[in-house]
Scaffold this active site. Structure first.
Site, PDB file in Angstrom:
ATOM      1  N   CYS A 289     -24.584 -10.147 -51.410  1.00 22.94           N
ATOM      2  CA  CYS A 289     -25.733 -10.448 -51.698  1.00 22.94           C
ATOM      3  C   CYS A 289     -26.915  -9.764 -50.672  1.00 22.94           C
ATOM      4  O   CYS A 289     -27.042  -9.955 -49.744  1.00 22.94           O
ATOM      5  CB  CYS A 289     -25.420 -11.895 -50.770  1.00 22.94           C
TER       6      CYS A 289
ATOM      7  N   CYS B 198     -29.689 -11.869 -49.139  1.00 20.10           N
ATOM      8  CA  CYS B 198     -29.025 -12.440 -47.788  1.00 20.10           C
ATOM      9  C   CYS B 198     -29.218 -11.244 -46.718  1.00 20.10           C
ATOM     10  O   CYS B 198     -29.929 -11.296 -45.852  1.00 20.10           O
ATOM     11  CB  CYS B 198     -27.649 -12.956 -47.920  1.00 20.10           C
ATOM     12  N   ASP B 199     -28.232 -10.140 -46.770  1.00 17.25           N
ATOM     13  CA  ASP B 199     -28.250  -9.066 -46.159  1.00 17.25           C
ATOM     14  C   ASP B 199     -29.047  -8.050 -46.036  1.00 17.25           C
ATOM     15  O   ASP B 199     -29.144  -7.241 -45.250  1.00 17.25           O
ATOM     16  CB  ASP B 199     -26.688  -8.799 -46.294  1.00 17.25           C
TER      17      ASP B 199
END
Lengths: 307, 76
Positions: free
Chosen positions: A132, A135-136
């Site tokens: 992701c 996200c990261d």
């Protein structure tokens, strides 16, 4: 033993829409899912969902959840089905925690990121390997990263990283990047991007965290010193647990235009199915159709009270 | 009890985790690692990994939105 009218597996756009329709039909049902929003939660900007000229994926997912919650729908989470099977007049669902029974099922379990399946991938998951980027990505600020893949999600990840990473590598198995031309042009203007086509990742190595990857590009072995490996090579349908259902060569559950699978009383909807075009709005429509079909199935069949 | 959530703005599981804490009436400190580079390093240090969210309850890190682990940590 409790036997529901309907069990909906999954709570992405298809599962949630099916749940809203089931609530309005006053079915006795439950939603079993590992998360809420599915892939919609992971989407960036959405500009083709009718009624919203612009909305982000997470925002749309929250809207879906609010709609579902307004009916007080019972959601069992986090649980995932590991087996479903028909037993005479009922269907048994075994999850990673419990067992449930119902007269009808809608499988709306969507898709999951595809794995690279190379040495080091499992070991370094969360320790540099991520699925992701949205996200990261920010955690990798100031670090070199490699994006694996060449489609839109890979290019999206690359564009996110060009501004915060000193060096962004793209390793793509295809002879040329397949994402949208607009994104390819933007990447070409970035001086810190290096693209390898006809290339694959052979292994991921490191110590406590990722230190690099070994790639094979045009039959030449190279090492890239990176701290982040962003895997963006597409998706696999989450249908492994539905072993009795007919699937196509991609592993998607085959449904007819009523969302009926090859087993009576078992319906499927959304990205886990063979329906062409994976779009949020299509998944929603399919979810509603599956629920109406399940409702028709339930109302045209009589079941003995026990079996 | 001190609860911190290391998160990024675009991460859905971070949103879910924060909403879950709010629904339980738990006050928490949100730390956006996309703007705070030092905090990002600290998160990696205490959790031993690089994914968000990391929820820290009284110094103990929980990686990801793991409802059951959060419940257990809050109950303790």
């Amino acid at each position: 033993m409790k036997i529901y009218d309907l069990i909906i597996l999954g709570a992405g756009p298809a599962g949630i829409t099916a749940a809203v329709y089931a609530a309005r039909k006053r079915l006795d049902f439950v939603v079993i899912t590992k998360d809420i929003g599915g892939q919609a939660s992971w989407s960036g900007d959405i500009e083709n969902y009718t009624g919203y000229q612009f909305i982000t994926g997470p925002q749309l997912a929250i809207k879906f959840q609010e709609h579902m919650d307004s009916f007080g729908i019972k959601v069992i989470m986090p649980q995932s089905a590991i087996e479903i099977s028909r037993q005479e007049e009922k269907i048994k669902v075994i999850t990673d925690r419990e067992e449930y029974f119902s007269r009808a099922i809608i499988v709306a379990t969507g898709k999951n990121p595809r794995l690279l399946s190379v040495e080091g991938e499992k070991e370094y998951k969360g320790k540099g390997v991520t699925y992701c980027a949205t996200c990261d990505g920010p955690v990798f600020k100031g670090k070199n990263v490699v994006i694996v893949g060449g489609g839109n999600s890979a290019l999206d990840a690359a564009l996110q990283m060009v501004n915060i990473s000193p060096k962004v590598y793209i390793v793509d198995i295809a002879p040329k990047l397949t994402g949208d031309e607009v994104m390819i042009q933007k990447l070409k203007q970035s001086s810190n991007v290096e693209v390898f086509n006809n290339a694959i990742v052979k292994k991921i190595y490191g110590a406590d965290f990722v230190k690099g990857v070994e790639i094979e590009a045009n039959s030449e072995i190279k090492e890239l010193a990176v701290q982040g490996v962003f895997v963006e090579i597409g998706l696999n349908p989450n249908a492994g647990f539905a072993s009795g259902l007919k699937k196509n060569e991609s592993g998607e559950i085959i449904v007819d235009c009523y969302n009926q699978t090859n087993i009576e009383g078992l319906f499927a909807a959304g990205d886990v199915t063979s329906v062409p075009e994976k779009q949020i709005i299509i998944a929603c429509g399919e979810g509603s159709k599956a629920c109406l079909s399940a409702f028709r199935y339930l109302s045209t069949h009589s079941f003995s009270s026990q079996a | 009890m001190v609860v911190q959530v290391y998160s990024t703005a675009a991460c859905p599981y971070c949103h879910m985790a924060k909403e879950y804490l709010t629904s339980k009436g738990v006050a928490y400190q949100n730390i956006d690692v996309s703007v705070d580079q030092e905090a990002s390093k600290k998160m990696v240090e205490i959790s031993g990994q690089m994914g968000v969210p990391v929820i820290v309850v009284d110094g103990k890190p929980i990686v990801g939105f793991d409802k059951m682990a959060i419940d257990a940590a809050l109950g303790a």
